[in-house]
Write a protein that holds these residues in place. Structure first.
Motif, short mmCIF file in Angstrom:
data_model
loop_
_atom_site.label_atom_id
_atom_site.label_comp_id
_atom_site.label_asym_id
_atom_site.label_seq_id
_atom_site.Cartn_x
_atom_site.Cartn_y
_atom_site.Cartn_z
N TYR A 64 44.36 38.95 44.53
CA TYR A 64 45.08 37.66 44.44
C TYR A 64 44.32 36.52 45.11
N ASP A 65 43.05 36.71 45.42
CA ASP A 65 42.29 35.74 46.22
C ASP A 65 41.30 34.97 45.35
N LYS A 92 37.50 35.71 46.16
CA LYS A 92 37.12 37.04 45.69
C LYS A 92 37.02 37.07 44.17
N ALA A 93 37.88 36.32 43.50
CA ALA A 93 37.81 36.26 42.04
C ALA A 93 36.49 35.64 41.59
N ILE A 94 36.07 34.58 42.29
CA ILE A 94 34.80 33.94 41.96
C ILE A 94 33.65 34.93 42.13
N ASP A 95 33.64 35.64 43.26
CA ASP A 95 32.58 36.61 43.52
C ASP A 95 32.56 37.73 42.49
N LYS A 96 33.74 38.17 42.09
CA LYS A 96 33.83 39.32 41.18
C LYS A 96 33.44 38.95 39.75
N ILE A 97 33.87 37.77 39.30
CA ILE A 97 33.68 37.44 37.88
C ILE A 97 32.35 36.74 37.60
N MET A 120 43.48 33.49 41.37
CA MET A 120 42.34 34.14 40.75
C MET A 120 41.95 33.45 39.45
N ALA A 121 42.93 32.97 38.70
CA ALA A 121 42.63 32.25 37.47
C ALA A 121 41.85 30.97 37.76
#
Length: 351
Positions: free
Chosen positions: A220-221, A224-229, A249-250
């Motif tokens: 939900y962070d 972290k979403a930026i790093d992952k995607i 995350m969106a």
């Protein structure tokens, strides 16, 4: 989860409905008569009926708004509500429940750290009226116990609203087969499990065959979403949409797209919560849609469900929200606060 900037008139309407509904306890809108009978009138005119403790798993924007709404609703009905932050520590949360019980609180409202450990929370309450809010127990049969209830939103519905929007988008292009990237919340949480199931089942029900390119847990962070995607966006892998379990995350996905020189308006990105940033990105066309979750409604509904239990009534008695229609033994112990789909056509109503 994060809080949306819901229009003041929506909240005022919510509270006005409570004043107009006689005897309403479990949903949004306890009447003035109910508040009087449950507070000053029954306490020698002191204006205070008792105390409740609201124990949150953590503090974030969404839960802070829920806390404010619950505190205000309690005051209006003659209850002092003290909020505690368990800091995502399940044992600490149980200790707070035990303290509330031993301190003679009238009821306890809990946003559980661990939905699988709901029975331990019930045991700690030891018969004290207990309302789970926002996150429900993994097994709703925990609600079969006396004086236990749940007030929240049906997480599966959030995913289905995402699926409906994506299906409409792709069918307009004549596509029935898609590849998706999925940004998941904290693995194992009820919201993560049901939102994922809701969107994937919903796509199938809409006649869309959806194949995962990658499923990423970003808790939900946003960061972290930026790093992952980001590596996915530069890997050359093809995909048709980005599905996210929440707006944070969106929004991270939108940022990552822009950093990778990918126009996010060309990729349907869907979220949940209708946060301020999420709504802004929907308005700008950078996200296809989001789903509004009502923190004020959950806070007010939880307090009124608790008062229902204190007074020996079903948690959902006279609710202005939605009663559970499953027919299960715990149906009277659930109050649903509906999700609402938000797209470019109606996003202005949520800003």
């Amino acid at each position: 989860m994060e809080v949306t900037q819901m229009k003041n008139k929506r909240l005022l309407a919510l509270l006005a409905a409570g004043v107009m509904t006689v005897g309403c306890l479990a949903g949004c809108g306890g009447s003035a008569e109910t508040a009087d009978n449950g507070s000053a009138a029954s306490n020698g005119g002191s204006g205070s009926t008792g105390n409740m403790t609201l124990i949150m798993a953590q503090r974030d924007d969404f839960l802070s708004t829920l806390e404010s709404a619950a505190t205000k609703a309690g005051e209006e009905r003659g209850y002092k509500i003290v909020a505690q932050d368990a800091q995502n520590d399940a044992q600490k949360q149980i200790q707070f429940v035990e303290t509330a019980k031993n301190g003679g609180d009238s009821a306890c409202i809990v946003n559980p750290v661990d939905s699988d450990a709901a029975q331990s929370v019930v045991d700690a309450a030891d018969g004290m009226p207990l309302v789970f809010v926002n996150r429900g127990p993994s097994d709703y049969h925990v609600l079969d116990a006396e004086n236990v209830a749940f007030v929240g939103s049906n997480e599966t519905d959030a995913g289905k609203y995402q699926a409906d929007a994506l299906a409409e988008y792709f069918k307009a292009q004549g596509k029935t087969e898609i590849k998706y990237v999925l940004l998941q919340g904290t693995l194992g949480q009820v919201s993560q499990i049901k939102r994922c199931a809701g969107v994937l089942d919903g796509l199938k029900e809409n006649g869309i065959t959806a194949t995962p390119v990658v499923e990423l847990a970003a808790e939900y962070d946003r960061a972290k979403a930026i790093d992952k995607i980001s590596p996915v966006l530069t890997s050359g892998q093809e995909f048709d949409c980005i599905i996210s379990n929440n707006d944070s995350m969106a929004c991270g996905a939108v940022e990552a797209c822009e950093a990778a020189n990918v126009d996010p308006s060309t990729i349907p990105i869907v979220g949940v919560d209708c946060t301020k940033d999420g709504a802004q990105m929907v308005q700008e066309g950078k996200m296809l849609m989001t789903v509004f979750q009502n923190p004020e409604g959950q806070g007010v509904g939880a307090v009124e469900a608790a008062i229902n239990l204190i007074n020996g009534n079903p948690a959902n008695e006279n609710t202005q929200f939605v009663k559970d229609e499953s027919g299960e033994s715990y149906s009277d112990s659930i109050v649903w606060i509906p999700f609402e789909p938000v797209n470019k056509d109606n996003v202005a109503d949520y800003m």
